[in-house]
Design a protein around this motif. Structure first.
Motif, PDB file in Angstrom:
ATOM      1  N   SER A 132       0.856  -1.204   0.000  1.00  0.00           N
ATOM      2  CA  SER A 132       0.000   0.000   0.000  1.00  0.00           C
ATOM      3  C   SER A 132       0.886   1.246   0.000  1.00  0.00           C
ATOM      4  O   SER A 132       2.105   1.144   0.169  1.00  0.00           O
ATOM      5  CB  SER A 132      -0.901   0.010   1.245  1.00  0.00           C
ATOM      6  OG  SER A 132      -0.095   0.090   2.400  1.00  0.00           O
ATOM      7  N   MET A 133       0.264   2.432  -0.175  1.00  0.00           N
ATOM      8  CA  MET A 133       1.046   3.666  -0.061  1.00  0.00           C
ATOM      9  C   MET A 133       0.156   4.800   0.423  1.00  0.00           C
ATOM     10  O   MET A 133      -1.062   4.752   0.286  1.00  0.00           O
ATOM     11  CB  MET A 133       1.739   4.016  -1.376  1.00  0.00           C
ATOM     12  CG  MET A 133       0.843   4.260  -2.554  1.00  0.00           C
ATOM     13  SD  MET A 133       1.882   4.475  -4.037  1.00  0.00           S
ATOM     14  CE  MET A 133       0.619   4.845  -5.240  1.00  0.00           C
ATOM     15  N   GLU A 134       0.832   5.801   0.985  1.00  0.00           N
ATOM     16  CA  GLU A 134       0.106   6.967   1.500  1.00  0.00           C
ATOM     17  C   GLU A 134       0.787   8.225   1.006  1.00  0.00           C
ATOM     18  O   GLU A 134       2.011   8.242   0.845  1.00  0.00           O
ATOM     19  CB  GLU A 134       0.167   6.978   3.028  1.00  0.00           C
ATOM     20  CG  GLU A 134      -0.855   6.083   3.651  1.00  0.00           C
ATOM     21  CD  GLU A 134      -0.680   5.998   5.161  1.00  0.00           C
ATOM     22  OE1 GLU A 134       0.135   6.772   5.714  1.00  0.00           O
ATOM     23  OE2 GLU A 134      -1.355   5.163   5.757  1.00  0.00           O
ATOM     24  N   LYS A 135      -0.014   9.280   0.795  1.00  0.00           N
ATOM     25  CA  LYS A 135       0.582  10.549   0.373  1.00  0.00           C
ATOM     26  C   LYS A 135       1.459  11.097   1.482  1.00  0.00           C
ATOM     27  O   LYS A 135       1.087  11.045   2.662  1.00  0.00           O
ATOM     28  CB  LYS A 135      -0.514  11.540   0.031  1.00  0.00           C
ATOM     29  CG  LYS A 135      -1.167  11.181  -1.290  1.00  0.00           C
ATOM     30  CD  LYS A 135      -1.888  12.337  -1.911  1.00  0.00           C
ATOM     31  CE  LYS A 135      -2.136  11.981  -3.366  1.00  0.00           C
ATOM     32  NZ  LYS A 135      -3.370  12.492  -3.890  1.00  0.00           N
ATOM     33  N   GLU A 136       2.627  11.603   1.124  1.00  0.00           N
ATOM     34  CA  GLU A 136       3.502  12.227   2.123  1.00  0.00           C
ATOM     35  C   GLU A 136       4.173  13.429   1.454  1.00  0.00           C
ATOM     36  O   GLU A 136       4.851  13.263   0.431  1.00  0.00           O
ATOM     37  CB  GLU A 136       4.551  11.219   2.598  1.00  0.00           C
ATOM     38  CG  GLU A 136       5.356  11.744   3.766  1.00  0.00           C
ATOM     39  CD  GLU A 136       6.326  10.705   4.295  1.00  0.00           C
ATOM     40  OE1 GLU A 136       5.897   9.627   4.703  1.00  0.00           O
ATOM     41  OE2 GLU A 136       7.536  11.003   4.277  1.00  0.00           O
ATOM     42  N   ASN A 137       3.981  14.620   1.992  1.00  0.00           N
ATOM     43  CA  ASN A 137       4.446  15.866   1.359  1.00  0.00           C
ATOM     44  C   ASN A 137       3.978  15.877  -0.099  1.00  0.00           C
ATOM     45  O   ASN A 137       2.817  15.654  -0.362  1.00  0.00           O
ATOM     46  CB  ASN A 137       5.960  16.015   1.489  1.00  0.00           C
ATOM     47  CG  ASN A 137       6.385  15.949   2.955  1.00  0.00           C
ATOM     48  OD1 ASN A 137       5.684  16.469   3.817  1.00  0.00           O
ATOM     49  ND2 ASN A 137       7.488  15.289   3.232  1.00  0.00           N
ATOM     50  N   TRP A 140       4.996  10.057  -2.140  1.00  0.00           N
ATOM     51  CA  TRP A 140       4.302   8.886  -1.604  1.00  0.00           C
ATOM     52  C   TRP A 140       5.220   8.123  -0.652  1.00  0.00           C
ATOM     53  O   TRP A 140       6.413   7.991  -0.922  1.00  0.00           O
ATOM     54  CB  TRP A 140       3.922   7.920  -2.740  1.00  0.00           C
ATOM     55  CG  TRP A 140       2.916   8.446  -3.705  1.00  0.00           C
ATOM     56  CD1 TRP A 140       3.173   9.094  -4.874  1.00  0.00           C
ATOM     57  CD2 TRP A 140       1.489   8.357  -3.604  1.00  0.00           C
ATOM     58  NE1 TRP A 140       2.000   9.428  -5.516  1.00  0.00           N
ATOM     59  CE2 TRP A 140       0.949   8.975  -4.748  1.00  0.00           C
ATOM     60  CE3 TRP A 140       0.617   7.822  -2.655  1.00  0.00           C
ATOM     61  CZ2 TRP A 140      -0.428   9.074  -4.978  1.00  0.00           C
ATOM     62  CZ3 TRP A 140      -0.758   7.910  -2.886  1.00  0.00           C
ATOM     63  CH2 TRP A 140      -1.259   8.540  -4.032  1.00  0.00           C
ATOM     64  N   ASN A 141       4.632   7.579   0.404  1.00  0.00           N
ATOM     65  CA  ASN A 141       5.354   6.656   1.267  1.00  0.00           C
ATOM     66  C   ASN A 141       4.848   5.243   0.955  1.00  0.00           C
ATOM     67  O   ASN A 141       3.664   4.949   1.123  1.00  0.00           O
ATOM     68  CB  ASN A 141       5.114   7.003   2.738  1.00  0.00           C
ATOM     69  CG  ASN A 141       6.039   6.225   3.628  1.00  0.00           C
ATOM     70  OD1 ASN A 141       7.242   6.157   3.364  1.00  0.00           O
ATOM     71  ND2 ASN A 141       5.497   5.602   4.654  1.00  0.00           N
ATOM     72  N   LEU A 142       5.742   4.387   0.452  1.00  0.00           N
ATOM     73  CA  LEU A 142       5.341   3.050   0.008  1.00  0.00           C
ATOM     74  C   LEU A 142       5.629   2.021   1.091  1.00  0.00           C
ATOM     75  O   LEU A 142       6.707   2.051   1.700  1.00  0.00           O
ATOM     76  CB  LEU A 142       6.104   2.643  -1.265  1.00  0.00           C
ATOM     77  CG  LEU A 142       5.814   3.450  -2.523  1.00  0.00           C
ATOM     78  CD1 LEU A 142       6.766   4.627  -2.627  1.00  0.00           C
ATOM     79  CD2 LEU A 142       5.940   2.593  -3.761  1.00  0.00           C
ATOM     80  N   LEU A 143       4.674   1.107   1.280  1.00  0.00           N
ATOM     81  CA  LEU A 143       4.809   0.070   2.312  1.00  0.00           C
ATOM     82  C   LEU A 143       4.855  -1.304   1.636  1.00  0.00           C
ATOM     83  O   LEU A 143       4.056  -1.592   0.758  1.00  0.00           O
ATOM     84  CB  LEU A 143       3.623   0.148   3.273  1.00  0.00           C
ATOM     85  CG  LEU A 143       3.599  -0.893   4.384  1.00  0.00           C
ATOM     86  CD1 LEU A 143       4.739  -0.658   5.375  1.00  0.00           C
ATOM     87  CD2 LEU A 143       2.258  -0.866   5.127  1.00  0.00           C
ATOM     88  N   GLU A 149       9.598   0.443   4.459  1.00  0.00           N
ATOM     89  CA  GLU A 149       8.906   1.604   3.885  1.00  0.00           C
ATOM     90  C   GLU A 149       9.913   2.460   3.146  1.00  0.00           C
ATOM     91  O   GLU A 149      11.054   2.588   3.589  1.00  0.00           O
ATOM     92  CB  GLU A 149       8.287   2.464   5.005  1.00  0.00           C
ATOM     93  CG  GLU A 149       7.162   1.776   5.729  1.00  0.00           C
ATOM     94  CD  GLU A 149       6.582   2.656   6.835  1.00  0.00           C
ATOM     95  OE1 GLU A 149       6.538   3.888   6.656  1.00  0.00           O
ATOM     96  OE2 GLU A 149       6.192   2.090   7.870  1.00  0.00           O
ATOM     97  N   TYR A 150       9.504   3.006   2.017  1.00  0.00           N
ATOM     98  CA  TYR A 150      10.390   3.888   1.258  1.00  0.00           C
ATOM     99  C   TYR A 150       9.579   5.089   0.762  1.00  0.00           C
ATOM    100  O   TYR A 150       8.405   4.948   0.419  1.00  0.00           O
ATOM    101  CB  TYR A 150      10.974   3.173   0.032  1.00  0.00           C
ATOM    102  CG  TYR A 150      11.777   1.938   0.362  1.00  0.00           C
ATOM    103  CD1 TYR A 150      13.132   2.023   0.688  1.00  0.00           C
ATOM    104  CD2 TYR A 150      11.175   0.686   0.336  1.00  0.00           C
ATOM    105  CE1 TYR A 150      13.872   0.879   0.980  1.00  0.00           C
ATOM    106  CE2 TYR A 150      11.913  -0.466   0.623  1.00  0.00           C
ATOM    107  CZ  TYR A 150      13.260  -0.356   0.951  1.00  0.00           C
ATOM    108  OH  TYR A 150      13.959  -1.492   1.231  1.00  0.00           O
TER     109      TYR A 150
END
Ligand SMILES: Cc1cc2nc3c(=O)[nH]c(=O)nc-3n(C[C@H](O)[C@H](O)[C@H](O)COP(=O)(O)OP(=O)(O)OC[C@H]3O[C@@H](n4cnc5c(N)ncnc54)[C@H](O)[C@@H]3O)c2cc1C
Length: 380
Positions: A132-137, A140-143, A149-150
Motif C-alpha cells: 500500500s502507499m500513502e501521500k507524504e508531502n 508517496w510513502n510506500l509500504l 517503507e520507502y
C-alpha cells in the motif's frame, strides 16, 4: 524542473519496469525498482516473446541494448506451423524460405537478465512486494510486505496484470474475455514430450479446432511453453472442481475436453515434468480513462492487460516505457508529461485491445482455423 532531483519508484521489475528504469537512468534519473521476486535468480516463467520493430525493439535500441538482445535471441523460435486439431499442418514456415527475423524471439529469462545487467548496482530492491502507499508531502510513502517503507516523489506502477498500484489511479475493473487458458511448461521437452518437441522443430505451433486452441513455443532452455484456450464461464477455474495442482486431474480434464484432438497433442499432459497455471483472460474496456495525477502513473499490463492473442503485451509495455521516459526526461512539468504519456497510451491500448479481442473471439469460434489462415496469408 529537473527530473534528476526527483526520487522515482518503479514498482515491478518485469520487462516494462526494467526497460523504464534503464531508459530513465541513461538520462540521469534517480530510479529504484521494487520487485516482489526474492532475487535475480527467481525463475521467470512463461512463453518466449517476439519483439516488434516499432515497439519492443525500438525501446531496446534507445536503451543501447540491441547488440545484447541479438546475442541472446532465438533465431528459429519465430518459425510457425499453423495446424488443425487433427494434426494437419496448413502453413509451415519451416517448408518455406520465410524468416521470422522481423519479429525476433527471446526467452523471458534472458530478456530480464539483459535489462538487469544494464542497470546501476542496487537499482533493484528484491523481495519487495508492494502492499500500500500513502501521500507524504509532495510524494508517496510506500509500504511493502516485509514491513519496509520507502519514500518516492514519483511512483510508476509496472506490477503487471493484478497491479496493486492501479487502484490509486482508477477503480475501473477488468472484463472477462470469455476465454480461459491453461498455461503449461514442460521441462527437458526432448525427453518428456518427444513427438511434440520434434513437431515444433525449434519454433512455434498455433493449433485450432472444435472452437479451442493450443499455442506452443520452444524455449531456449529446452522446455516447451504452451497454453490451451477454451470458452468457459467467468468462474470456471473456481467452480470446475479440478485441482490444478494435481497433474492427474488436469490430464483427465484435457482427455475429456480435448477428446477431438489428435493423440500428438495429448503428449502435452502425459509427463509429470511440468508446471500448470490456469488463467482466466481479462481486458479493460477500450475507452478506459482516468484523471492524470501529478506524481503517479502505470505502464504495461497494469495499465492495459489483455489476452495474449495478438502478441502485443510485452511490446506495449516496452513502448510505454520508451514514451514515458522520453516525456519525463524532457519535462517542464511532471503532470503534463504524465498526461501526454497517458493520452497516447490510452489511444494505443484502445486499438490493440480491439484487435486482440477480435482475435480472441474469432480464434475460438466455429471458423477459428480459417480466420488465422486468412490472417497469415494476408500478412505475407
Ligand atoms: C500465456 C501468456 C502468453 C503471452 N505471450 C505473449 C507474447 O507472445 N507476446 C507478447 O508481447 N506478450 C505476451 N504475453 C503478455 C506479456 O507477458 C505481458 O504483456 C508482459 O509481460 C507485460 O509486462 P509488464 O512488465 O507490464 O508486466 P509483468 O511481465 O507481469 O511484470 C510485472 C512484474 O511486477 C512484479 N510484481 C507484481 N506484483 C508486485 C507487487 N505487488 N510488488 C512488487 N512487484 C510486483 C512481478 O513479479 C513482475 O516481475 C503473454 C502472456 C501470457 C499470460
Amino acid at each position: 524542473m529537473n527530473i534528476k532531483d526527483k526520487k522515482i519508484a518503479i514498482v515491478g521489475g518485469g520487462p516494462g519496469g526494467l526497460t523504464l528504469a534503464r531508459l530513465l537512468q541513461q538520462g540521469g534519473g534517480n530510479v529504484t525498482v521494487y520487485e516482489r521476486d526474492i532475487n535475480k535468480d527467481a525463475r521467470v516463467q512463461g512463453a518466449n516473446l517476439d519483439l516488434h520493430e516499432e515497439s519492443g525493439l525500438a525501446a531496446l535500441k534507445k536503451a543501447n541494448l540491441l547488440d545484447a538482445f541479438y546475442a541472446n535471441y532465438l533465431p528459429d523460435a519465430g518459425k510457425l506451423r499453423i495446424m488443425d486439431n487433427n494434426g494437419n499442418i496448413h502453413i509451415d514456415d519451416h517448408a518455406e524460405a520465410y524468416g521470422a527475423e522481423h519479429r525476433p524471439e527471446i526467452d523471458r529469462g534472458p530478456l530480464r537478465k539483459i535489462l538487469l545487467e544494464s542497470l546501476q548496482p542496487n537499482t533493484v530492491v528484491w523481495d519487495s512486494q508492494f502492499v500500500s502507499m500513502e501521500k507524504e508531502n509532495d510524494g508517496w510513502n510506500l509500504l511493502f510486505k516485509n514491513e519496509k517503507e520507502y519514500y518516492a516523489d514519483i511512483v510508476i506502477g509496472a506490477d503487471g496484470a493484478n497491479s496493486k498500484i492501479r487502484p490509486y489511479l482508477s477503480d475501473i475493473k477488468p472484463v472477462y474475455s470469455g476465454v480461459t487458458i491453461i498455461e503449461g511448461n514442460i521441462y527437458d521437452a526432448e525427453k518428456n514430450a518427444p513427438s511434440i518437441f520434434k513437431l515444433l522443430k525449434g519454433g512455434k505451433i498455433f493449433a485450432f479446432g472444435n472452437e479451442q486452441s493450443i499455442i506452443l513455443s520452444t524455449k531456449g532452455d529446452g522446455s516447451i511453453a504452451f497454453y490451451t484456450g477454451e470458452k468457459v464461464n467467468t468462474n470456471w477455474v473456481k467452480e470446475c472442481g479440478i485441482n490444478f495442482e494435481n497433474l492427474a486431474d488436469v490430464k483427465k480434464w484435457f482427455e475429456t475436453n480435448f477428446s477431438n484432438w489428435d493423440s500428438i497433442y495429448h503428449e502435452l499432459f502425459a509427463t509429470s515434468k511440468m508446471t500448470i497455471v490456469p488463467r482466466p483472460l481479462y481486458h479493460y474496456h477500450s475507452d478506459q480513462h482516468w484523471s492524470t495525477q501529478s506524481n503517479l502513473t502505470i505502464i504495461g499490463d497494469a495499465a492495459h492487460r489483455m489476452p495474449p492473442y495478438a502478441g502485443e503485451g510485452v511490446n506495449m509495455a516496452m513502448l510505454d516505457a520508451l514514451e514515458l521516459s522520453e516525456g519525463l526526461l524532457h519535462a517542464e512539468n511532471i503532470k503534463s508529461a504524465l498526461e501526454n504519456y497517458e493520452t497516447r497510451m490510452f489511444e494505443r491500448a484502445k486499438e490493440v485491445t480491439a484487435i486482440t479481442m477480435q482475435n480472441t473471439v474469432e480464434m475460438h469460434g466455429p471458423k477459428g482455423l480459417q480466420y488465422i489462415l486468412d490472417m497469415f496469408v494476408s500478412l505475407r
